[in-house]
Motif scaffolding. Structure first.
Motif, PDB file in Angstrom:
ATOM      1  N   UNK A   1       0.821  -1.212   0.000  1.00  0.00           N
ATOM      2  CA  UNK A   1       0.000   0.000   0.000  1.00  0.00           C
ATOM      3  C   UNK A   1       0.857   1.266   0.000  1.00  0.00           C
ATOM      4  N   UNK A   2       2.088   1.153   0.495  1.00  0.00           N
ATOM      5  CA  UNK A   2       3.000   2.300   0.505  1.00  0.00           C
ATOM      6  C   UNK A   2       3.671   2.512  -0.854  1.00  0.00           C
ATOM      7  N   UNK A   3       3.363   1.663  -1.833  1.00  0.00           N
ATOM      8  CA  UNK A   3       3.922   1.818  -3.162  1.00  0.00           C
ATOM      9  C   UNK A   3       5.200   1.057  -3.406  1.00  0.00           C
ATOM     10  N   UNK A   4       5.509   0.103  -2.540  1.00  0.00           N
ATOM     11  CA  UNK A   4       6.718  -0.702  -2.692  1.00  0.00           C
ATOM     12  C   UNK A   4       6.396  -2.033  -3.357  1.00  0.00           C
ATOM     13  N   UNK A   5       7.370  -2.566  -4.089  1.00  0.00           N
ATOM     14  CA  UNK A   5       7.313  -3.946  -4.553  1.00  0.00           C
ATOM     15  C   UNK A   5       7.831  -4.825  -3.413  1.00  0.00           C
ATOM     16  N   UNK A   6       7.197  -5.962  -3.190  1.00  0.00           N
ATOM     17  CA  UNK A   6       7.618  -6.835  -2.097  1.00  0.00           C
ATOM     18  C   UNK A   6       7.741  -8.277  -2.567  1.00  0.00           C
ATOM     19  N   UNK A   7       8.669  -8.986  -1.942  1.00  0.00           N
ATOM     20  CA  UNK A   7       8.787 -10.435  -2.061  1.00  0.00           C
ATOM     21  C   UNK A   7       8.872 -10.994  -0.642  1.00  0.00           C
ATOM     22  N   UNK A   8       8.147 -12.067  -0.381  1.00  0.00           N
ATOM     23  CA  UNK A   8       8.148 -12.701   0.936  1.00  0.00           C
ATOM     24  C   UNK A   8       8.802 -14.074   0.808  1.00  0.00           C
ATOM     25  N   UNK A   9       9.884 -14.296   1.558  1.00  0.00           N
ATOM     26  CA  UNK A   9      10.562 -15.591   1.589  1.00  0.00           C
ATOM     27  C   UNK A   9      10.079 -16.371   2.796  1.00  0.00           C
ATOM     28  N   UNK A  10       9.617 -17.593   2.565  1.00  0.00           N
ATOM     29  CA  UNK A  10       9.117 -18.430   3.654  1.00  0.00           C
ATOM     30  C   UNK A  10       9.564 -19.866   3.409  1.00  0.00           C
ATOM     31  N   UNK A  11      10.120 -20.492   4.448  1.00  0.00           N
ATOM     32  CA  UNK A  11      10.685 -21.835   4.287  1.00  0.00           C
ATOM     33  C   UNK A  11       9.631 -22.930   4.173  1.00  0.00           C
ATOM     34  N   UNK A  12       8.437 -22.722   4.740  1.00  0.00           N
ATOM     35  CA  UNK A  12       7.413 -23.759   4.607  1.00  0.00           C
ATOM     36  C   UNK A  12       7.024 -23.899   3.138  1.00  0.00           C
ATOM     37  N   UNK A  13       6.659 -25.114   2.695  1.00  0.00           N
ATOM     38  CA  UNK A  13       6.503 -25.355   1.259  1.00  0.00           C
ATOM     39  C   UNK A  13       5.289 -24.697   0.622  1.00  0.00           C
ATOM     40  N   UNK A  14       4.282 -24.370   1.399  1.00  0.00           N
ATOM     41  CA  UNK A  14       3.085 -23.760   0.824  1.00  0.00           C
ATOM     42  C   UNK A  14       2.324 -23.015   1.905  1.00  0.00           C
ATOM     43  N   UNK A  15       1.347 -22.239   1.491  1.00  0.00           N
ATOM     44  CA  UNK A  15       0.545 -21.483   2.449  1.00  0.00           C
ATOM     45  C   UNK A  15      -0.197 -22.424   3.384  1.00  0.00           C
ATOM     46  N   UNK A  16      -0.233 -22.103   4.678  1.00  0.00           N
ATOM     47  CA  UNK A  16      -0.967 -22.951   5.632  1.00  0.00           C
ATOM     48  C   UNK A  16      -2.466 -22.702   5.639  1.00  0.00           C
ATOM     49  N   UNK A  17      -2.976 -21.938   4.668  1.00  0.00           N
ATOM     50  CA  UNK A  17      -4.401 -21.609   4.624  1.00  0.00           C
ATOM     51  C   UNK A  17      -5.255 -22.865   4.705  1.00  0.00           C
ATOM     52  N   UNK A  18      -6.207 -22.852   5.619  1.00  0.00           N
ATOM     53  CA  UNK A  18      -7.117 -23.986   5.772  1.00  0.00           C
ATOM     54  C   UNK A  18      -6.597 -25.081   6.680  1.00  0.00           C
ATOM     55  N   UNK A  19      -5.359 -24.948   7.183  1.00  0.00           N
ATOM     56  CA  UNK A  19      -4.791 -25.975   8.051  1.00  0.00           C
ATOM     57  C   UNK A  19      -5.123 -25.667   9.507  1.00  0.00           C
ATOM     58  N   UNK A  20      -4.969 -26.675  10.389  1.00  0.00           N
ATOM     59  CA  UNK A  20      -5.208 -26.431  11.815  1.00  0.00           C
ATOM     60  C   UNK A  20      -3.985 -25.873  12.522  1.00  0.00           C
ATOM     61  N   UNK A  21      -3.000 -25.382  11.771  1.00  0.00           N
ATOM     62  CA  UNK A  21      -1.745 -24.898  12.346  1.00  0.00           C
ATOM     63  C   UNK A  21      -1.984 -23.792  13.368  1.00  0.00           C
ATOM     64  N   UNK A  22      -1.213 -23.851  14.469  1.00  0.00           N
ATOM     65  CA  UNK A  22      -1.242 -22.749  15.422  1.00  0.00           C
ATOM     66  C   UNK A  22      -2.371 -22.850  16.420  1.00  0.00           C
ATOM     67  N   UNK A  23      -2.607 -21.724  17.084  1.00  0.00           N
ATOM     68  CA  UNK A  23      -3.615 -21.681  18.148  1.00  0.00           C
ATOM     69  C   UNK A  23      -4.330 -20.344  18.090  1.00  0.00           C
ATOM     70  N   UNK A  24      -4.922 -19.947  19.205  1.00  0.00           N
ATOM     71  CA  UNK A  24      -5.715 -18.728  19.225  1.00  0.00           C
ATOM     72  C   UNK A  24      -4.882 -17.486  19.467  1.00  0.00           C
ATOM     73  N   UNK A  25      -5.455 -16.351  19.099  1.00  0.00           N
ATOM     74  CA  UNK A  25      -4.831 -15.057  19.360  1.00  0.00           C
ATOM     75  C   UNK A  25      -5.930 -14.012  19.507  1.00  0.00           C
ATOM     76  N   UNK A  26      -5.576 -12.887  20.115  1.00  0.00           N
ATOM     77  CA  UNK A  26      -6.537 -11.810  20.321  1.00  0.00           C
ATOM     78  C   UNK A  26      -6.146 -10.573  19.550  1.00  0.00           C
ATOM     79  N   UNK A  27      -7.092  -9.980  18.846  1.00  0.00           N
ATOM     80  CA  UNK A  27      -6.858  -8.756  18.082  1.00  0.00           C
ATOM     81  C   UNK A  27      -7.511  -7.585  18.803  1.00  0.00           C
TER      82      UNK A  27
END
Length: 431
Positions: free
Chosen positions: A28-54
């Motif tokens: 949103x600030x107008x920058x190009x970004x690349x995100x490096x992550x060692x896990x093989x794919x997005x954890x979307x839809x997985x039971x990974x992790x626990x709860x958090x408060x926003x």
């Protein structure tokens, strides 16, 4: 983007909440970004992790990152309100508890880690993520004009080089990027670990376990419960889709941390021993929840003394890399989101050509706030665990004093409702 029209390029190491939040804010600030992550794919839809408060401001920031009203509604649909912060005291001998403090203007929302991550991930272009890329090293080019990052593509073993204007270290409390600048840095063990778990009760909603826990904690679904016994305390709250998030903090000597995680996979013998110990100190209703939870895990609880710097050259720390903290003020995720938002606004203000000024302003805004919050969370954790504090006797739930009550409330965290002036450009409809 600066006055000459040059778009900056940021390489973000770490694709968890801190990294993915930075991807939103910097895009949103107008920058190009690349995100490096060692896990093989997005954890979307997985039971990974626990709860958090926003907290309310993190909710507003996330809303400002989501481009469509339908996606904004998803934040509401994937979280549930936490409008009450309540502290209990448990009598471990009689196995009963009673309410001690109650704040009914808490204004948080509870999310599962994977749900929040999935929401933020799907709102970004997928091509900015390099999954299965293990960060190896970096070096800043002479003159501080750019930074070269090396990463291994885990599927092939190939080592690639990525050139950027800015390196964002979102690689967690054991940050290897931070280690290059602070080689003598060591995390500080809190004196206790945390057993954690999420119970999916969607198929046992009318069971004795669930009816019992709802009777013992009648405001589940809108309340963040802290329950203190002698030398220990627990956390309990409900998540969307009929799930209960629980935490049990246990005093113990420092374990041996291996690898790059402070989470330990546990075996059946460890779980059985934990359950037996829980029966000795916790109320039966809570113990039943623990026993019915599949795959509980163990977190080692660390923080660090506040850092004096959180950027060097064109390298900047965010999230747990910048301020490892204990969880007692419900701040870790909120700190990461606010780090990202402030960093994005500073980069937008100063542009790629004045990167040092942007990072100086980011550090000036965030470092005093996070430093006080880390130390307050440390104190609150030691208080609730009955550990030694320099200015008072160890906390004894059986001898609770009126002056202790307010000290237990999350809202007494320094800068609890602080909104940095640098974020004044967030759309007014989101505030």
């Amino acid at each position: 983007m600066d006055g000459e029209g040059k778009r900056g390029k940021a390489v973000i190491v770490g694709g968890s909440i801190a990294g993915i939040s930075c991807a939103h804010a910097l895009t949103l600030a107008g920058w190009d970004v690349l995100v490096l992550e060692k896990t093989p794919s997005s954890p979307t839809g997985s039971p990974t992790g626990a709860g958090l408060g926003l907290n309310s401001f993190s909710q507003q920031i996330i809303q400002s990152w989501l481009p469509h009203s339908k996606q904004q509604q998803l934040l509401h649909n994937t979280t549930i309100p936490l409008t009450i912060d309540q502290n209990h005291v448990t009598d471990s001998e009689k196995k009963v508890h009673c309410a001690l403090t109650r704040d009914e203007s808490f204004n948080f929302r509870a999310a599962h880690w994977a749900d929040l991550h999935g929401l933020l991930y799907t709102a970004l272009p997928s091509d900015i993520f390099l999954w299965g890329h293990l960060f190896l090293s970096f070096h800043v080019v002479d003159g501080k004009g750019s930074v070269i990052v090396k990463a291994e593509v885990l599927e092939t073993g190939k080592v690639v080089e990525i050139v950027g204007d800015l390196l964002v270290a979102a690689d967690g409390c054991l940050s290897s990027i931070r280690q290059k600048y602070l080689p003598d840095f060591k995390l500080r063990y809190s004196g206790y670990c945390a057993w954690r778990g999420v119970l999916d009760f969607s198929k046992i909603e009318n069971s004795e376990t669930i009816t019992g826990i709802r009777k013992a904690y009648p405001d589940l679904g809108k309340c963040l419960y802290f329950d203190m016994a002698s030398g220990t305390h627990t956390v309990l709250y409900e998540l969307q889709n009929k799930r209960l998030n629980w935490v049990w903090f246990v005093n113990q000597p420092e374990p041996e941390v291996k690898g790059t995680s402070v989470t330990m996979k546990v075996n059946s013998d460890m779980i059985q021993k934990m359950q037996q110990e829980a029966e000795k100190v916790l109320i039966p209703e809570f113990v039943k929840v623990i026993k019915e939870t599949r795959e509980p895990f163990l977190n080692f609880i660390y923080d660090s003394d506040p850092l004096e710097k959180i950027f060097w050259d064109n390298v900047v720390l965010v999230g747990d890399a910048a301020h490892p903290t204990t969880p007692h003020c419900v701040r870790s995720t909120n700190m990461s989101i606010l780090d990202a938002a402030v960093l994005g606004k500073c980069l937008e203000k100063w542009g790629a050509q004045k990167l040092e000024s942007a990072l100086e302003e980011y550090q000036f805004i965030r470092l005093p706030v996070t430093s006080k919050q880390v130390l307050h969370a440390r104190r609150l954790g030691r208080l609730k665990q009955g550990l030694v504090l320099p200015d008072r006797d160890p906390f004894d739930p059986k001898l609770i004093r009126p002056e202790d009550h307010q000290e237990l409330l999350v809202r007494n965290t320094p800068f609890f409702n602080d909104v940095p002036s640098s974020l004044g450009l967030i759309p007014s409809g989101c505030l």
